[in-house]
Design a protein around this motif. Structure first.
Motif, short mmCIF file in Angstrom:
data_model
loop_
_atom_site.label_atom_id
_atom_site.label_comp_id
_atom_site.label_asym_id
_atom_site.label_seq_id
_atom_site.Cartn_x
_atom_site.Cartn_y
_atom_site.Cartn_z
N LEU A 12 0.83 -1.21 0.00
CA LEU A 12 0.00 0.00 0.00
C LEU A 12 0.86 1.25 0.00
CD1 LEU A 12 -1.79 -2.28 1.59
CD2 LEU A 12 -3.23 -0.31 2.13
N ALA A 13 2.00 1.18 0.67
CA ALA A 13 2.93 2.32 0.72
C ALA A 13 4.33 1.74 0.86
CB ALA A 13 2.61 3.23 1.91
N ALA A 14 5.30 2.32 0.13
CA ALA A 14 6.67 1.80 0.14
C ALA A 14 7.59 2.77 0.86
CB ALA A 14 7.16 1.59 -1.29
N GLU A 15 8.41 2.23 1.75
CA GLU A 15 9.38 3.04 2.49
C GLU A 15 10.30 3.78 1.51
OE1 GLU A 15 12.93 2.51 5.86
OE2 GLU A 15 11.74 0.78 5.21
N GLY A 16 10.51 5.08 1.76
CA GLY A 16 11.38 5.88 0.91
C GLY A 16 10.67 6.51 -0.26
N GLU A 17 9.49 6.00 -0.61
CA GLU A 17 8.71 6.58 -1.69
C GLU A 17 8.27 7.99 -1.27
OE1 GLU A 17 5.08 4.59 -4.00
OE2 GLU A 17 4.51 5.24 -1.98
N VAL A 18 8.28 8.92 -2.19
CA VAL A 18 7.94 10.31 -1.85
C VAL A 18 6.44 10.51 -1.95
CG1 VAL A 18 8.22 12.73 -2.47
CG2 VAL A 18 10.18 11.19 -2.55
N ALA A 19 5.84 10.93 -0.82
CA ALA A 19 4.40 11.23 -0.81
C ALA A 19 4.19 12.59 -1.45
CB ALA A 19 3.90 11.23 0.63
N LYS A 20 3.27 12.66 -2.42
CA LYS A 20 3.06 13.90 -3.15
C LYS A 20 1.63 14.39 -2.94
CE LYS A 20 4.06 11.95 -7.06
NZ LYS A 20 4.42 10.61 -6.58
N ALA A 21 1.47 15.72 -3.08
CA ALA A 21 0.14 16.29 -3.06
C ALA A 21 -0.66 15.65 -4.19
CB ALA A 21 0.22 17.80 -3.27
N GLY A 22 -1.91 15.30 -3.93
CA GLY A 22 -2.73 14.70 -4.95
C GLY A 22 -2.75 13.19 -4.90
N ASP A 23 -1.86 12.57 -4.10
CA ASP A 23 -1.92 11.13 -3.90
C ASP A 23 -3.22 10.78 -3.17
OD1 ASP A 23 0.53 10.83 -5.05
OD2 ASP A 23 1.61 10.36 -3.21
N ALA A 24 -3.48 9.49 -3.07
CA ALA A 24 -4.69 9.05 -2.37
C ALA A 24 -4.34 8.44 -1.03
CB ALA A 24 -5.44 8.03 -3.22
N THR A 83 -2.90 -10.02 5.03
CA THR A 83 -3.93 -10.94 4.53
C THR A 83 -4.51 -10.28 3.28
OG1 THR A 83 -5.71 -9.85 5.75
CG2 THR A 83 -4.51 -11.61 6.90
N ASP A 84 -5.34 -10.99 2.55
CA ASP A 84 -6.10 -10.31 1.51
C ASP A 84 -6.92 -9.23 2.21
OD1 ASP A 84 -5.07 -12.09 -0.29
OD2 ASP A 84 -6.89 -13.31 -0.46
N LEU A 85 -6.92 -8.03 1.64
CA LEU A 85 -7.69 -6.98 2.31
C LEU A 85 -8.43 -6.12 1.30
CD1 LEU A 85 -6.12 -4.00 2.06
CD2 LEU A 85 -4.67 -4.98 3.80
N SER A 86 -9.47 -5.48 1.76
CA SER A 86 -10.19 -4.49 0.95
C SER A 86 -10.06 -3.15 1.64
CB SER A 86 -11.66 -4.88 0.78
OG SER A 86 -12.30 -4.92 2.04
N ALA A 87 -9.96 -2.11 0.83
CA ALA A 87 -9.76 -0.77 1.37
C ALA A 87 -10.53 0.24 0.53
CB ALA A 87 -8.27 -0.42 1.38
N LEU A 88 -10.83 1.35 1.14
CA LEU A 88 -11.47 2.46 0.45
C LEU A 88 -10.38 3.43 0.04
CD1 LEU A 88 -14.29 3.56 -0.30
CD2 LEU A 88 -14.22 4.87 1.83
N ARG A 89 -10.28 3.70 -1.26
CA ARG A 89 -9.26 4.63 -1.78
C ARG A 89 -9.90 6.00 -1.94
NH1 ARG A 89 -7.52 6.90 -6.47
NH2 ARG A 89 -5.26 7.08 -6.76
N ILE A 90 -9.34 7.01 -1.25
CA ILE A 90 -9.91 8.37 -1.26
C ILE A 90 -8.84 9.34 -1.76
CG2 ILE A 90 -11.07 10.15 0.09
CD1 ILE A 90 -11.65 8.00 2.21
N PRO A 91 -9.06 10.02 -2.90
CA PRO A 91 -8.10 11.04 -3.35
C PRO A 91 -7.92 12.11 -2.27
CG PRO A 91 -9.72 10.56 -5.06
CD PRO A 91 -10.20 9.89 -3.80
N ALA A 92 -6.67 12.59 -2.13
CA ALA A 92 -6.37 13.56 -1.07
C ALA A 92 -7.26 14.79 -1.14
CB ALA A 92 -4.90 13.98 -1.15
#
Length: 203
Positions: A12-24, A83-92
């Motif tokens: 869902l999120a990777a260490e070191g990846e840069v979080a940007k405005a507009g991500d979800a 585990t297998d999971l479900s999530a709600l993706r919400i744009p920032a």
């Protein structure tokens, strides 16, 4: 918003990846995830860094909230589906509209945003270094700069948050240390403030 399914082992999120405005951001609905962080190999070992589980996330947890700050901050850890999971993706942007209508809901993110602010501050120059680097204050007396930085406060603004309101009477001087700040007149984008520059009603 959309519902997404993530298989076990999915990232869902990777260490070191840069979080940007507009991500979800993701809100875990069903299933579990683990928080993993790279740790250096033991001294004398030939292998590289290893991944260590530092936390576990359950349904209702928000993942990816760094994007609400709208700055290029590296993610401090990875979030991997346990585990297998479900999530709600919400744009920032949509999330911030909800927060503006229901500001009390921001309390859910208070601790995480406070952690992020501390993480950022540890990696930013000191306030005196920032002020010394501004053309506006070059050549000023050291005592004056010291008193100026004592009075100054650091703050983090969320993506699309208004920092200076058009037509307002605020006399505060702002210095952009990290991220991007847009200048708008009557809702129309005019320009952007580069990092290291000042802005405010009285500049």
């Amino acid at each position: 918003t959309e519902s997404v399914s993530i298989p076990s082992g999915g990232v869902l999120a990777a260490e070191g990846e840069v979080a940007k405005a507009g991500d979800a951001i993701y809100v875990i609905a069903e299933g579990f995830a683990k928080v993993m962080r790279r740790v250096p190999a033991a001294s004398g070992g030939s292998s590289g860094p290893t991944q260590e589980v530092v936390g576990r996330l359950r349904p209702g947890t928000v993942v990816g909230d760094l994007c609400l700050l709208g700055v290029g901050v590296p993610r401090p850890a990875s979030v991997v589906a346990q585990t297998d999971l479900s999530a709600l993706r919400i744009p920032a942007g949509m999330m911030l509209e909800v927060l503006s209508l229901f500001p009390g809901s921001l309390r859910v993110l208070d601790d995480r945003l406070r952690e992020t602010a501390l993480y950022m501050q540890e990696r930013l120059p000191t306030k005196i270094e920032v002020v010394r680097g501004l053309r506006l204050f070059r050549g000023c007396d050291a005592a004056f700069l010291a008193s100026l930085t004592r009075e100054g406060q650091r703050r983090a603004a969320l993506f699309r948050e208004v920092v200076v309101k058009e037509g307002g009477q605020e006399g505060t001087l702002h210095v952009l240390e990290l991220g991007i700040c847009a200048i708008e007149i009557h809702g129309r984008h005019i320009a952007e403030v580069p990092v290291g520059n000042c802005f405010g009603e009285r500049t």
